[in-house]
Design a protein around this motif. Structure first.
Motif, PDB file in Angstrom:
ATOM      1  N   ALA A 213     101.584 -29.399  78.524  1.00  0.00           N
ATOM      2  CA  ALA A 213     102.629 -28.087  79.310  1.00  0.00           C
ATOM      3  C   ALA A 213     103.743 -27.582  78.322  1.00  0.00           C
ATOM      4  O   ALA A 213     103.760 -27.762  77.738  1.00  0.00           O
ATOM      5  CB  ALA A 213     102.908 -29.268  80.445  1.00  0.00           C
ATOM      6  N   ARG A 214     103.933 -27.094  79.538  1.00  0.00           N
ATOM      7  CA  ARG A 214     105.486 -25.892  78.721  1.00  0.00           C
ATOM      8  C   ARG A 214     106.464 -26.677  78.655  1.00  0.00           C
ATOM      9  O   ARG A 214     107.297 -26.364  79.885  1.00  0.00           O
ATOM     10  CB  ARG A 214     105.345 -24.331  79.375  1.00  0.00           C
ATOM     11  N   THR A 215     107.404 -26.801  77.535  1.00  0.00           N
ATOM     12  CA  THR A 215     108.561 -27.963  77.400  1.00  0.00           C
ATOM     13  C   THR A 215     109.204 -27.519  76.642  1.00  0.00           C
ATOM     14  O   THR A 215     108.894 -26.277  75.862  1.00  0.00           O
ATOM     15  CB  THR A 215     107.739 -29.657  77.444  1.00  0.00           C
ATOM     16  N   ARG A 216     109.938 -27.520  76.278  1.00  0.00           N
ATOM     17  CA  ARG A 216     111.253 -27.780  75.472  1.00  0.00           C
ATOM     18  C   ARG A 216     110.265 -28.034  73.930  1.00  0.00           C
ATOM     19  O   ARG A 216     111.132 -27.207  73.200  1.00  0.00           O
ATOM     20  CB  ARG A 216     112.861 -28.773  75.179  1.00  0.00           C
ATOM     21  N   ALA A 238      97.827 -17.257  71.583  1.00  0.00           N
ATOM     22  CA  ALA A 238      97.604 -18.458  71.386  1.00  0.00           C
ATOM     23  C   ALA A 238      97.820 -19.343  72.084  1.00  0.00           C
ATOM     24  O   ALA A 238      96.404 -21.061  71.852  1.00  0.00           O
ATOM     25  CB  ALA A 238      98.215 -18.523  70.086  1.00  0.00           C
ATOM     26  N   ALA A 239      98.782 -19.716  72.954  1.00  0.00           N
ATOM     27  CA  ALA A 239      98.613 -21.142  74.327  1.00  0.00           C
ATOM     28  C   ALA A 239      97.328 -21.009  75.212  1.00  0.00           C
ATOM     29  O   ALA A 239      97.889 -19.439  75.824  1.00  0.00           O
ATOM     30  CB  ALA A 239      99.930 -20.759  74.309  1.00  0.00           C
ATOM     31  N   PRO A 240      97.600 -21.406  75.572  1.00  0.00           N
ATOM     32  CA  PRO A 240      96.716 -21.925  76.507  1.00  0.00           C
ATOM     33  C   PRO A 240      96.771 -22.515  78.122  1.00  0.00           C
ATOM     34  O   PRO A 240      97.897 -22.263  78.123  1.00  0.00           O
ATOM     35  CB  PRO A 240      95.950 -23.529  76.444  1.00  0.00           C
ATOM     36  N   ALA A 241      96.167 -21.964  78.865  1.00  0.00           N
ATOM     37  CA  ALA A 241      96.771 -21.754  79.940  1.00  0.00           C
ATOM     38  C   ALA A 241      97.836 -22.719  80.775  1.00  0.00           C
ATOM     39  O   ALA A 241      98.695 -22.797  81.304  1.00  0.00           O
ATOM     40  CB  ALA A 241      95.295 -21.656  81.537  1.00  0.00           C
ATOM     41  N   ALA A 242      97.194 -24.159  79.996  1.00  0.00           N
ATOM     42  CA  ALA A 242      98.499 -25.797  80.397  1.00  0.00           C
ATOM     43  C   ALA A 242      99.979 -25.333  79.907  1.00  0.00           C
ATOM     44  O   ALA A 242     100.432 -25.487  79.657  1.00  0.00           O
ATOM     45  CB  ALA A 242      97.973 -26.256  79.925  1.00  0.00           C
ATOM     46  N   MET A 243     100.260 -24.277  78.954  1.00  0.00           N
ATOM     47  CA  MET A 243     100.912 -24.142  78.140  1.00  0.00           C
ATOM     48  C   MET A 243     101.740 -23.479  78.750  1.00  0.00           C
ATOM     49  O   MET A 243     103.493 -23.075  78.440  1.00  0.00           O
ATOM     50  CB  MET A 243     101.024 -23.729  76.451  1.00  0.00           C
ATOM     51  N   ARG A 245     102.115 -23.310  81.936  1.00  0.00           N
ATOM     52  CA  ARG A 245     103.305 -24.481  83.360  1.00  0.00           C
ATOM     53  C   ARG A 245     104.040 -25.178  83.316  1.00  0.00           C
ATOM     54  O   ARG A 245     103.458 -25.684  82.213  1.00  0.00           O
ATOM     55  CB  ARG A 245     101.919 -24.158  83.863  1.00  0.00           C
ATOM     56  N   THR A 246     104.362 -25.558  83.956  1.00  0.00           N
ATOM     57  CA  THR A 246     105.923 -26.536  83.914  1.00  0.00           C
ATOM     58  C   THR A 246     104.751 -28.397  84.087  1.00  0.00           C
ATOM     59  O   THR A 246     104.250 -28.311  84.381  1.00  0.00           O
ATOM     60  CB  THR A 246     107.042 -26.692  84.656  1.00  0.00           C
ATOM     61  N   PRO A 247     105.409 -29.506  83.468  1.00  0.00           N
ATOM     62  CA  PRO A 247     104.539 -30.748  83.857  1.00  0.00           C
ATOM     63  C   PRO A 247     104.608 -30.855  85.193  1.00  0.00           C
ATOM     64  O   PRO A 247     103.193 -32.095  85.216  1.00  0.00           O
ATOM     65  CB  PRO A 247     105.229 -31.628  82.417  1.00  0.00           C
ATOM     66  N   GLU A 248     104.611 -30.417  86.450  1.00  0.00           N
ATOM     67  CA  GLU A 248     104.918 -31.748  86.906  1.00  0.00           C
ATOM     68  C   GLU A 248     104.106 -32.215  87.652  1.00  0.00           C
ATOM     69  O   GLU A 248     104.016 -33.148  88.700  1.00  0.00           O
ATOM     70  CB  GLU A 248     106.781 -31.035  87.857  1.00  0.00           C
ATOM     71  N   GLY A 249     103.347 -31.180  88.335  1.00  0.00           N
ATOM     72  CA  GLY A 249     102.205 -31.025  88.728  1.00  0.00           C
ATOM     73  C   GLY A 249     101.076 -32.496  88.087  1.00  0.00           C
ATOM     74  O   GLY A 249      99.965 -32.790  88.731  1.00  0.00           O
ATOM     75  N   MET A 250     101.218 -32.810  86.655  1.00  0.00           N
ATOM     76  CA  MET A 250      99.863 -33.363  85.712  1.00  0.00           C
ATOM     77  C   MET A 250     100.096 -35.275  86.158  1.00  0.00           C
ATOM     78  O   MET A 250      99.804 -35.489  85.313  1.00  0.00           O
ATOM     79  CB  MET A 250      99.639 -32.598  84.195  1.00  0.00           C
ATOM     80  N   VAL A 251     101.919 -34.999  86.172  1.00  0.00           N
ATOM     81  CA  VAL A 251     101.917 -36.034  86.099  1.00  0.00           C
ATOM     82  C   VAL A 251     101.483 -37.106  87.338  1.00  0.00           C
ATOM     83  O   VAL A 251     102.077 -38.559  86.640  1.00  0.00           O
ATOM     84  CB  VAL A 251     103.874 -36.213  85.557  1.00  0.00           C
ATOM     85  N   LYS A 271      92.983 -36.524  78.553  1.00  0.00           N
ATOM     86  CA  LYS A 271      93.918 -35.654  77.949  1.00  0.00           C
ATOM     87  C   LYS A 271      94.499 -35.207  79.701  1.00  0.00           C
ATOM     88  O   LYS A 271      93.957 -35.027  80.233  1.00  0.00           O
ATOM     89  CB  LYS A 271      92.869 -34.424  77.938  1.00  0.00           C
ATOM     90  N   LEU A 272      95.828 -34.444  79.383  1.00  0.00           N
ATOM     91  CA  LEU A 272      96.514 -34.329  80.625  1.00  0.00           C
ATOM     92  C   LEU A 272      97.124 -33.146  80.687  1.00  0.00           C
ATOM     93  O   LEU A 272      98.324 -32.541  79.212  1.00  0.00           O
ATOM     94  CB  LEU A 272      97.288 -35.631  81.323  1.00  0.00           C
ATOM     95  N   ALA A 273      96.497 -32.305  81.118  1.00  0.00           N
ATOM     96  CA  ALA A 273      96.891 -31.059  81.024  1.00  0.00           C
ATOM     97  C   ALA A 273      97.618 -30.215  82.506  1.00  0.00           C
ATOM     98  O   ALA A 273      97.371 -30.341  83.507  1.00  0.00           O
ATOM     99  CB  ALA A 273      96.253 -29.642  81.180  1.00  0.00           C
ATOM    100  N   ALA A 274      99.026 -29.595  81.648  1.00  0.00           N
ATOM    101  CA  ALA A 274      99.510 -29.059  83.418  1.00  0.00           C
ATOM    102  C   ALA A 274      98.646 -27.574  84.524  1.00  0.00           C
ATOM    103  O   ALA A 274      99.510 -27.535  85.593  1.00  0.00           O
ATOM    104  CB  ALA A 274     100.962 -28.621  83.088  1.00  0.00           C
ATOM    105  N   ASP A 275      97.639 -27.147  83.772  1.00  0.00           N
ATOM    106  CA  ASP A 275      96.649 -26.613  85.227  1.00  0.00           C
ATOM    107  C   ASP A 275      96.147 -27.390  85.509  1.00  0.00           C
ATOM    108  O   ASP A 275      95.316 -26.702  85.880  1.00  0.00           O
ATOM    109  CB  ASP A 275      95.738 -25.443  83.818  1.00  0.00           C
TER     110      ASP A 275
END
Length: 324
Positions: A213-216, A238-243, A245-251, A271-275
Motif C-alpha cells: 500500500a502507499r505509506t510513509r 514501476a509502482a503496482p496499482a496497490a502502491m 492506494r492507502t491501506p485502510e481497505g485491506m486491513v 499477500k495483502l494489497a490495497a487494491d
C-alpha cells in the motif's frame, strides 16, 4: 464498540501512522481494546538520523498527510467510541517489549492479539551498509517480532486464546537494495512458521503477511531511488496499482484472522494489497535434484550435469523494483 473482536485486547506495534494505524482503527471498530505504539511522541519522518533523506517539497507534503503517533491514534479510537492506551517505546528492545505486554495486561486484564507491524529499513547497496545500518533494518523487524511474541505467548497460553500477526514484506524474495530488510523479513516468515508449530494446540494462531500500500515507507523508498538517479516518473510507473492506494481497505483481513472465525488458520504467509487482492504465498519447494553416480561428485561430472540437468529450467536472476 461491538464487533467480531469484542472483549479482546490487541497490541499493534508501529501504529502511530501508516498500516499500523489503520489496523488499530479497524480492530477498535470491531470491538478490540487497543495498545497503540511507536518509538517516541511526535511523528518521525525518518526513524533514525543516520537514514535521514533530503525530501522534495512534494515528498514532504505527502509525509505530513500521514503524520501521527501512538497518542494521536489512541485519541482517534477514543473519539470513535473505543478504548485505547498509547505506549511509547522501541519494540526492538527486549525489556521495552515486556513492558508493552504488561501495559495491556495492567489496563485490560489480558492480551489476545499482537500485530508485529513496526519496522525500519535502509535502502542501498550492501557494500555501503555498516553494522548500524544493518541493525536499523533487522532489529525492529525481526528482533521486535520475537520480543513481543516471547512476552505475550505465556499469557495467551494460560488463557487458551491468542492471535499473532507478523508483518513481512515481498523483500524476502531478495530484492536489490534491500539486503538487510529482505533478510529480516525472510526471518519473520521462518519465525512465524516455527512458532505456529511450537504453539499448535493451545488455541493460538500465528500468521504472517506481506502488505502492499502507499505509506510513509513508500515515500522514503521513492526518495532513495530518486537520489540514486531514478527519474520520479519511472519510480511512479514501476509502482503496482496497490502502491497508489492507502491501506485502510485491506486491513479488515487482519481483523478477520484475529477473530474466533479464524481458529484453524495458522502458519501461513499471506499477500495483502490495497487494491483488494488477498493472496497465499507458497512454501519453498525443491524443484530439481541430481545424484552422483557413485555417491561422490567429481568436478568433471559437476561441470557437465549442473548446467544441463540441475539448472536446465532455472530462471536467471531478474531485477525488480522493491515496493514495500
Amino acid at each position: 464498540m461491538a464487533g467480531k473482536l469484542a472483549g479482546k485486547v490487541a497490541i499493534i506495534t508501529g501504529s502511530g501512522q501508516g498500516i499500523g494505524r489503520d489496523v488499530a482503527l479497524c480492530m477498535a471498530k470491531e470491538g478490540a481494546r487497543i495498545v497503540t505504539n511507536n518509538r517516541k511522541p511526535g511523528s518521525s519522518i525518518n526513524a533514525f538520523e543516520k537514514t535521514a533523506l533530503p525530501f522534495t517539497d512534494q515528498e514532504q507534503q505527502a509525509l505530513e498527510t500521514v503524520a501521527g503517533d501512538a497518542q494521536t491514534t489512541a485519541d482517534e479510537i477514543r473519539r470513535l467510541g473505543g478504548e485505547a492506551v498509547p505506549f511509547f517505546g522501541d519494540a526492538g528492545d527486549f525489556e521495552t517489549a515486556r513492558q508493552m505486554v504488561e501495559t495491556a495486561v495492567a489496563n485490560y486484564g489480558r492480551i489476545d492479539i499482537v500485530v508485529n507491524n513496526a519496522s525500519s529499513n535502509w535502502v542501498g547497496n550492501i557494500m555501503d551498509m555498516d553494522e548500524e545500518l544493518w541493525d536499523i533494518s533487522v532489529v525492529s523487524k525481526l528482533k521486535g517480532t520475537f520480543n513481543l511474541m516471547h512476552h505475550a505467548l505465556p499469557h495467551m497460553k494460560e488463557q487458551g486464546f491468542g492471535r499473532i500477526l507478523n508483518s513481512s514484506s515481498d523483500a524476502f524474495l531478495g530484492l536489490p537494495g534491500y539486503a538487510a530488510y529482505g533478510a529480516a523479513n525472510a526471518g519473520v516468515v521462518a519465525l512465524t512458521k516455527a512458532v505456529a508449530a511450537d504453539i499448535h494446540g493451545h488455541g493460538i494462531t500465528v500468521n504472517a503477511y506481506t502488505p502492499l500500500a502507499r505509506t510513509r515507507s513508500w515515500v522514503n523508498a521513492a526518495a532513495a531511488y530518486r537520489l540514486q538517479g531514478m527519474p520520479p516518473e519511472a519510480i511512479e510507473a514501476a509502482a503496482p496499482a496497490a502502491m497508489k492506494r492507502t491501506p485502510e481497505g485491506m486491513v479488515p483481513f487482519l481483523a478477520y484472522l484475529s477473530s474466533d472465525d479464524a481458529a484453524d488458520i495458522t502458519g501461513h504467509l499471506f499477500k495483502l494489497a490495497a487494491d483488494g487482492e488477498i493472496g497465499l504465498w507458497s512454501d519453498p519447494q525443491l524443484v530439481n535434484q541430481i545424484t552422483a553416480a557413485n555417491g561422490t561428485w567429481t568436478m568433471v561430472e559437476l561441470t557437465e550435469r549442473v548446467p544441463n540437468e540441475l539448472l536446465a529450467n532455472a530462471k536467471n536472476l531478474s531485477v525488480a523494483l522493491p515496493m514495500n
